[in-house]
Design an enzyme around this catalytic site. Sequence first.
Site, mmCIF file in Angstrom:
data_model
loop_
_atom_site.group_PDB
_atom_site.id
_atom_site.type_symbol
_atom_site.label_atom_id
_atom_site.label_comp_id
_atom_site.label_asym_id
_atom_site.label_seq_id
_atom_site.Cartn_x
_atom_site.Cartn_y
_atom_site.Cartn_z
ATOM 1 C CG ASP A 132 9.590 5.544 10.318
ATOM 2 O OD1 ASP A 132 8.743 4.440 10.469
ATOM 3 O OD2 ASP A 132 10.869 5.040 10.620
ATOM 4 C CE LYS A 133 10.352 12.192 7.985
ATOM 5 N NZ LYS A 133 9.728 13.440 8.849
ATOM 6 C CG PHE A 176 15.627 -1.045 -1.516
ATOM 7 C CD1 PHE A 176 14.552 -1.461 -0.957
ATOM 8 C CD2 PHE A 176 16.065 0.320 -1.321
ATOM 9 C CE1 PHE A 176 13.802 -0.797 -0.305
ATOM 10 C CE2 PHE A 176 15.507 0.983 -0.473
ATOM 11 C CZ PHE A 176 14.107 0.247 0.256
ATOM 12 C CG ASP A 224 10.720 -1.472 8.414
ATOM 13 O OD1 ASP A 224 10.058 -1.811 9.242
ATOM 14 O OD2 ASP A 224 11.688 -0.491 8.589
ATOM 15 C CB ALA A 225 5.521 -1.416 10.115
ATOM 16 C CD GLU A 254 1.141 10.218 17.350
ATOM 17 O OE1 GLU A 254 2.121 10.045 16.479
ATOM 18 O OE2 GLU A 254 1.490 11.209 18.135
ATOM 19 C CG ASP A 288 6.809 17.804 22.057
ATOM 20 O OD1 ASP A 288 7.478 18.088 22.994
ATOM 21 O OD2 ASP A 288 6.168 16.712 22.271
ATOM 22 N NE ARG A 344 9.147 3.834 13.366
ATOM 23 C CZ ARG A 344 8.976 2.416 13.213
ATOM 24 N NH1 ARG A 344 9.443 1.697 14.121
ATOM 25 N NH2 ARG A 344 8.909 2.000 12.041
ATOM 26 C CE LYS A 345 14.081 6.603 9.618
ATOM 27 N NZ LYS A 345 13.459 5.860 10.893
ATOM 28 C CE LYS A 386 4.012 15.289 19.043
ATOM 29 N NZ LYS A 386 5.131 15.273 20.073
ATOM 30 C CD GLU A 405 -5.061 11.839 21.789
ATOM 31 O OE1 GLU A 405 -5.265 10.599 21.736
ATOM 32 O OE2 GLU A 405 -4.279 12.417 21.860
ATOM 33 C CE LYS A 445 17.478 4.881 6.488
ATOM 34 N NZ LYS A 445 17.676 3.664 7.559
ATOM 35 C CE LYS A 474 -1.446 18.959 20.714
ATOM 36 N NZ LYS A 474 -2.970 19.404 20.490
ATOM 37 C CG HIS A 486 11.782 5.903 5.468
ATOM 38 N ND1 HIS A 486 11.205 5.744 6.881
ATOM 39 C CD2 HIS A 486 13.070 5.217 5.620
ATOM 40 C CE1 HIS A 486 12.054 4.885 7.419
ATOM 41 N NE2 HIS A 486 13.054 4.489 6.597
#
Length: 414
Positions: free
Chosen positions: A18-19, A257, A265-266, A44, A298, A271-272, A292, A57, A182, A296, A16
Amino acid sequence: MRSNYLFTSESVSEGHPDKVADQISDAVVDLFLSKDPEARVACETLVTTQRIVIGGEIRCRGAYDEEQFADTHGWAPGVRDEIEQVVRHVVQKIGYEQGGFHWQTADFDNHLHGQSAHIAQGVDESGNKDEGAGDQGIMFGYATDETPDLLPATLYYSHRILERLAKDRHDGTVPFLEPDAKSQVTLRYENGEPVAATALVVSTQHAPGYCDDGREGSDAAKYAQLRDYVVGVFNDVLPAGFVSDETKIYVNPTGRFEIGGPDGDAGLTGRKIIVDTYGGAAPHGGGAFSGKDPTKVDRSAAYVARYLAKNVVAAGLAKRCTIQLSYAIGIAEPLSLYVDLHGTERNGASAEKLEQLLPQLVKLTPKGIRTHLGLNKPIYGPTAAYGHFGRKPDGDLFSWERTDLVDRLKQAIA
């Protein structure tokens, strides 16, 4: 708490978009941690048609130093090429060799630069000052006894379905599968326990012709082959009896598909986050994990919150447990620790007791978390697809999935 209801979670495959971005970002984290365990990385990634862009960074001894390597814009010789090789290897390993996205020919842009000195002064350990949190924020951990790995069943099976598709694609068992996919699983709960699948969805990128949309190039027999394969995976992955004639099954419901991945799709890092965590069955603080380094919070505090919640459930102190931690940038100690047992507490446990006990078992400063879980190592690539939780611990890899606090929890609560 409701006892009878339907609940749904989804997952996405390693292919995918995003992955793909998450895996690239974590490969960059691993590269710098392999050079310097104290490296600071915030990477990123953007992927789209025949293009990969990274930015963020970094600080890494021997690899990036704006003063030492001023004549090469801060980069040690060969490191920028090494980053590109690592990035392309990720895409190759996933399996992208398509005209619209190819590991070897996609354009690559590297916009990583040095970490802000103002962030560094707040985060770094110095003198009597302990290492501070890399950012402010709230993080959640969750565990439930619905599955052996103490993960919500809807998400657990969504992940396992796509892992099976990827395995069969990589070993050549199903040559008609392509990387992007998916899944979605809806389960019926009775008396709070999952008992049946009411709806199952898989959309998977496929080779030309394995569709039945009535347009040129479609082939009903090939689509039937793809659909029968996916239905077989459903029956293999879900518990016996969960899939029945009453289960609504959708395989590539759009009809075709063939164009997928970053060409269709970008994709962007982070995003997941619900796929990465608990499939919507528990709160999420909002921060992504991939890209990260473990200073961090997060990432690291979400990992330790899961670790603590899982040990509470594994110790038989509750059927479900949610833990929240909060931090302020530059401050070492958490601002708050919150425990919710959702009315399922057992064996003398209570949220109040656990709120007092858990900080005694694990030091919840960023450095304490990293030390306890062994996070300053290049272990993050495997986390970036099929969930950060509900995985098998292997040394420091998925160390937050260990249940080594169980005995101490039982003794303390008794």
